[in-house]
Design an enzyme around this catalytic site. Structure first.
Site: not given
Ligand code: MEZ
Length: 535
Positions: A322, A342
């Site tokens: 990740h 994000r």
């Protein structure tokens, strides 16, 4: 609190100033746009899946000759703790034994139970201790008017480098809406808009907003409800009871399992007409020395047991790192910083104050880009020698108004606040963290492995996600295939008697191991990470 821990002698606040200062120019910065060939080159050069010396071929068994990471290969070939002369008189006899207490395990147990099966759920730690509970950013389901299961299918296929199993993938996207309905009926409180409609968010690699969320604690909320339901239905539960070996009828059908009672250090035999393995992933093997976002028990037990029994594994050379694992403070190393940040516009920023990747590209591309920045000297080094790049969390408040971070990411705010860090004011330092096992045990449409009456669901299974899973597809995967496993296992159990229980497969496996000169020094499954206190 003053944190004097970063690069050289510089104060973290000094370094963070650059992130604040470069916010305006970054808003208009052109981001790299990669052609398919460039993406491929980037991944091959910087993604950990392509570090050749981290891999070796498996020596024997169904995947003999296939490459996987050294840590996993050793466990797959490892020595069972179960002696062949173990007394196999069962302590329990059930129709369906579910191994694992996360989302897939609970879903499988509930669906098997609803179809009249006598079910036992055995879990190594406590009910709910799993990666499901740690899933933050949401569950993908194509429910909005503009979206469709076909679009979901195509996004997932693209994200997985076209290596996904089409049949499994079609099932997952088609069944998403009915899974959402089931969870809502059970009481999961997904986020809604001001009109009370379900609110969907966009994740990396997706063409549409499709994530059902509960702030940034989606998995925790789903597990709250599933756990309650398992307890309410009074499904027989064995906690701190780790499966260490499967049992077979001697002719290739699974007939139960040997559990290890971790409190009393005793073995316990469970006779079962069908077994469903839902033990999650392998993050706690810390392959290639990576930190992990995974829970304490993620040590690949299901892979090991299924492999010993003769099940085939798929795509075990690919893992998901990740992009945003915490690098600082030390207490949080590897902890997940949700992709949701994000998705809402958070920039990734290198030591020069520049963005260097589209933050919503697929995770393999984003992680490879972060690793490239760090390898090429544009990372930020902590005093303990770790390196990372910034995730500009205060940007969310700057763009969407004060209080956005606090309101949308309460779990993340709390995670950092414990260490005196306010992520609404201070950007956070991140680096890829071992998050997910893209491959796993091969299953069919009913979640059954090549071994009759042995089912696998959730992260332990492989094929669905190809070489790179999209955000939010794991929560859906485990619900869809947990349901399929539970439903089929219950039907199967209703149609057949309990078969004889033997350790014949183990005898054969040991003979193979000897033939290939494998030393019996590595015991598997590992159950707890190497650094766990055994007492
Ligand atoms: O599916 C995931 O891995 C997920 C939702 C993670 C996250 O960043 O929140």
């Amino acid at each position: 609190m003053t944190l004097r821990l970063l690069t050289g002698r510089m104060d973290i606040h000094e370094l963070q100033k650059l992130v604040h200062k470069t916010r305006d120019p970054r808003r208009t910065q052109t981001l790299p746009k990669y052609s398919p060939a460039e993406r491929d080159t980037l991944i091959k050069k910087h993604h950990p899946d392509y570090r050749e010396n981290a891999y070796r071929p498996i020596k024997f068994g169904m995947n003999a000759g296939d490459l996987t990471v050294r840590e996993l290969a050793a466990l797959l070939e490892g020595e069972s703790p179960v002696p062949e002369n173990l007394d196999l008189s069962p302590a329990h006899t059930v129709d369906v034994l579910v191994v694992g207490g996360g989302g897939a395990g609970c879903a499988a147990a509930l669906h098997a139970y609803a179809r009249g099966a006598k079910v036992m759920l055995a879990t190594k730690l406590r009910l709910g201790d799993s990666n499901t509970v740690m899933a933050q950013g949401g569950m993908q389901v194509a429910i909005s008017r503009e979206d469709s299961p076909i679009q979901h299918f195509l996004d997932t296929l693209k994200g997985g480098h076209m290596k996904n199993d089409h049949e499994l993938l079609k099932m997952m996207v088609d069944e998403g809406p009915s899974i959402a309905k089931w969870l809502l009926e059970l009481g999961v409180l997904f986020d809604r808009d001001a009109d009370g409609n379900l609110h969907v968010k966009k994740g990396g690699g997706s063409s549409m907003p499709r994530l059902l969320t509960c702030s940034d604690y989606t998995g925790l909320e789903i597990m709250r409800v599933l756990k309650d339901e398992v307890l309410n239905q009074k499904i027989q539960l064995l906690e701190f009871s780790a499966a260490v070996e499967l049992l077979s009828d001697g002719a290739g059908t699974c007939t139960g399992a040997v559990l290890r009672d971790l409190d009393n250090k005793r073995s316990l035999v469970v006779a079962a007409k069908a077994v469903i393995l839902t033990t999650g992933g392998i993050g706690r093997l810390h392959i290639q020395g990576f930190p992990t976002s995974n829970h304490y028990g993620a040590t690949g037990d299901g892979l090991v047991m299924a492999y010993r029994m003769g099940a085939k594994l798929l795509q075990i050379d690919t893992f998901q790192y990740h992009p945003t694992g915490a690098v600082y403070p030390e207490q949080l190393i590897g902890a997940l910083v949700t992709e949701g940040i994000r998705s809402e516009g958070g920039h990734l920023v290198n030591a020069k104050g520049e963005r260097f990747v589209n933050e919503l590209d697929t995770r393999d591309v984003v992680s490879a880009s972060i690793i490239r920045e760090c390898e090429e000297g544009r990372g930020i080094r902590t005093m303990s020698g770790r390196v990372g790049v910034w995730l500009d969390t205060p940007l969310l408040d700057a763009e969407q108004g004060p209080g956005t971070v606090e309101k949308h990411f309460p779990a993340m705010v709390r995670q950092y606040k414990r260490f005196g860090i306010d992520i609404a004011n201070d950007p956070v330092l991140i680096y890829p963290t071992l998050h997910y096992q893209n491959g796993g045990v091969q299953i069919d449409a009913n979640s059954e492995t090549g071994i009759r009456n042995l089912f696998v669901a959730g992260e332990t299974s492989g094929g669905l996600h190809g070489r790179n899973r999209l955000m939010g597809n794991s929560l859906l995967d485990l619900m869809v295939f947990g349901r399929r496993a539970g439903t089929t296992a219950a039907a199967r159990a209703a149609s057949m008697p309990q078969g004889p229980m033997t350790l014949e497969h183990l005898r054969q496996f040991r003979a193979e191991a000897r033939k290939h000169g494998v030393s019996p020094d590595v015991s598997s499954p590992m159950l707890l990470p190497a650094y766990a206190k055994q007492d």
